[in-house]
Scaffold this motif. Sequence first.
Motif, mmCIF file in Angstrom:
data_model
loop_
_atom_site.group_PDB
_atom_site.id
_atom_site.type_symbol
_atom_site.label_atom_id
_atom_site.label_comp_id
_atom_site.label_asym_id
_atom_site.label_seq_id
_atom_site.Cartn_x
_atom_site.Cartn_y
_atom_site.Cartn_z
ATOM 1 N N ALA A 102 -15.082 -2.300 9.322
ATOM 2 C CA ALA A 102 -14.227 -2.951 8.323
ATOM 3 C C ALA A 102 -13.878 -2.000 7.190
ATOM 4 N N LEU A 103 -14.814 -1.106 6.859
ATOM 5 C CA LEU A 103 -14.582 -0.170 5.762
ATOM 6 C C LEU A 103 -13.468 0.809 6.109
ATOM 7 N N VAL A 104 -13.481 1.315 7.337
ATOM 8 C CA VAL A 104 -12.483 2.306 7.742
ATOM 9 C C VAL A 104 -11.117 1.669 7.955
ATOM 10 N N ILE A 105 -11.093 0.437 8.454
ATOM 11 C CA ILE A 105 -9.816 -0.210 8.753
ATOM 12 C C ILE A 105 -9.213 -0.918 7.539
ATOM 13 N N GLY A 106 -10.030 -1.203 6.533
ATOM 14 C CA GLY A 106 -9.574 -2.010 5.401
ATOM 15 C C GLY A 106 -8.418 -1.400 4.632
ATOM 16 N N ALA A 107 -8.490 -0.091 4.327
ATOM 17 C CA ALA A 107 -7.428 0.564 3.555
ATOM 18 C C ALA A 107 -6.141 0.741 4.369
ATOM 19 N N PRO A 108 -6.202 1.272 5.591
ATOM 20 C CA PRO A 108 -4.960 1.440 6.360
ATOM 21 C C PRO A 108 -4.207 0.144 6.627
ATOM 22 N N VAL A 109 -4.932 -0.945 6.896
ATOM 23 C CA VAL A 109 -4.244 -2.187 7.215
ATOM 24 C C VAL A 109 -3.524 -2.738 5.981
ATOM 25 N N SER A 110 -4.079 -2.525 4.790
ATOM 26 C CA SER A 110 -3.382 -2.912 3.562
ATOM 27 C C SER A 110 -2.124 -2.082 3.382
ATOM 28 N N ASN A 111 -2.251 -0.799 3.651
ATOM 29 C CA ASN A 111 -1.129 0.118 3.526
ATOM 30 C C ASN A 111 0.006 -0.278 4.469
ATOM 31 N N VAL A 112 -0.322 -0.541 5.727
ATOM 32 C CA VAL A 112 0.686 -0.917 6.722
ATOM 33 C C VAL A 112 1.374 -2.218 6.333
ATOM 34 N N ALA A 113 0.591 -3.198 5.893
ATOM 35 C CA ALA A 113 1.168 -4.486 5.508
ATOM 36 C C ALA A 113 2.080 -4.341 4.287
ATOM 37 N N GLY A 114 1.657 -3.529 3.318
ATOM 38 C CA GLY A 114 2.473 -3.331 2.119
ATOM 39 C C GLY A 114 3.787 -2.649 2.424
ATOM 40 N N ILE A 115 3.758 -1.577 3.226
ATOM 41 C CA ILE A 115 4.983 -0.867 3.586
ATOM 42 C C ILE A 115 5.895 -1.765 4.418
ATOM 43 N N GLY A 116 5.296 -2.563 5.292
ATOM 44 C CA GLY A 116 6.085 -3.496 6.088
ATOM 45 C C GLY A 116 6.780 -4.540 5.236
ATOM 46 N N ASN A 117 6.087 -5.047 4.221
ATOM 47 C CA ASN A 117 6.700 -5.999 3.304
ATOM 48 C C ASN A 117 7.870 -5.350 2.564
ATOM 49 N N GLY A 118 7.681 -4.102 2.104
ATOM 50 C CA GLY A 118 8.755 -3.406 1.405
ATOM 51 C C GLY A 118 9.992 -3.272 2.275
ATOM 52 N N ALA A 119 9.800 -2.893 3.540
ATOM 53 C CA ALA A 119 10.930 -2.752 4.456
ATOM 54 C C ALA A 119 11.655 -4.076 4.641
ATOM 55 N N LYS A 120 10.896 -5.171 4.692
ATOM 56 C CA LYS A 120 11.500 -6.501 4.862
ATOM 57 C C LYS A 120 12.402 -6.846 3.685
ATOM 58 N N TYR A 121 12.027 -6.382 2.491
ATOM 59 C CA TYR A 121 12.819 -6.674 1.300
ATOM 60 C C TYR A 121 13.770 -5.533 0.926
ATOM 61 N N GLY A 122 14.018 -4.613 1.863
ATOM 62 C CA GLY A 122 15.011 -3.571 1.630
ATOM 63 C C GLY A 122 14.526 -2.405 0.802
ATOM 64 N N VAL A 123 13.215 -2.166 0.790
ATOM 65 C CA VAL A 123 12.648 -1.044 0.040
ATOM 66 C C VAL A 123 11.854 -0.167 1.002
ATOM 67 N N LEU A 124 12.247 1.091 1.127
ATOM 68 C CA LEU A 124 11.517 2.021 1.982
ATOM 69 C C LEU A 124 10.560 2.832 1.121
#
Length: 410
Positions: A54-76
């Motif tokens: 959980a420690l190793v996966i916790g940071a990357p999964v937040s990063n992926v979700a955040g960048i994905g949300n930005g793309a959905k709202y037109g922000v790269l």
Amino acid sequence: VEEAQESKSKAERFLDAFANFYTPAIVVLSVIVYVWTRDLHLAITFLVIACPGALVIGAPVSNVAGIGNGAKYGVLVKGGEVMDRFSKVDTLVFDKTGTLTKGKPEVTDIHILGAIDRSELLRLTAVAERISEHHLGQTIVKYAHQQGLEMSVAPKDAEVIKGHGLKATVDGHRLVAGNRKLMAQSGIPIDEATESYAIAREKTGNTVVFAAIDGTLAGLFSIADQIREDAPQALAEMRRNGIKQIIMLTGDNRHTAQAVAEQLGLDAFHAELLPEDKVCFVKQLQADGAVVAMAGDGINDAPAIATADIGLAMGEGGTDISMETADVVLMADKLMQFSHAYSLSKATMRNMKQNIAIAVGVVLFLLAGVLMGSVHLASGMFIHEASILAVILNAMRLIGFNRKSNAAPR
């Protein structure tokens, strides 16, 4: 987006380095537990549940979700490291034309000096401005097209003077078009009455382009650009989310810049700047301890965008070089997307810290339980896998993040 998700934040890089030491250490400790207790079941339990999944996966999964949300709202957002730096920004620096304003200026007036015909001055200036990539030059070209003027002739000996204007020979006439500094450098005087007229136009929000033919000032083009409708709300939201100061840097004249700054309630503005001047201002802010984000859309903004801690670019009307240089790009020219990106960066970093806290807390709880004999292999594995699902589900909340409802995951 896929490339951005591969870019790691400082937290991710730290956790990767931590895992390189932590995992071998757990293996060694498991061997020590077995040697000390001669209990193989205990040693294997210790080994399995102490793995930092959980420690190793916790940071990357937040990063992926955040960048994905930005793309959905037109922000790269170009990577987790960018998201990390953006969340720490406390000073916003904006270009004016095309960033705080719509970037779609229009010619509002042509003031003729001397005996030259209005259409002829417009035609000569537009032919010369065809080589310019600046908003103002292209506005004059567009206006000439609207007037149905013939512009098939090509300018000769054309020279663009960055931050000032241009010079070119059109139909045998030497034309100089640009700001006051270019007129002064070219030895073209501006009389008091013309200067008073220009200042009056600038105070109403117009940008004045001076045009001289064969060494004599022939006319003035007044060009107006509207402030983006969402600019006041976007700037107000970013202030509420932690921005301490908002500054405008522009190559435009002081009077027009002041009118825009007053309408938007900016903390400061600096006008009549060259690209290198913008870079110097950004460096000075950084030297004073500010974490700076620079937003722009033109070639002249690219050096300052590259210098700032975070570079922001307008994607729809921006130049290729500004978008390539920037860390955050708007796929539509809406300043509210900047506000969303800034709020999202803070939410993503907060979510990442939550995941790390969850992971570390679970590992410590399980290790203590194993050593006290209250946690066994089956129950330990169940809790271990549950913690991985917990950090994934926590990160997935970012996918639904929406600044309009101020729904920052907490």
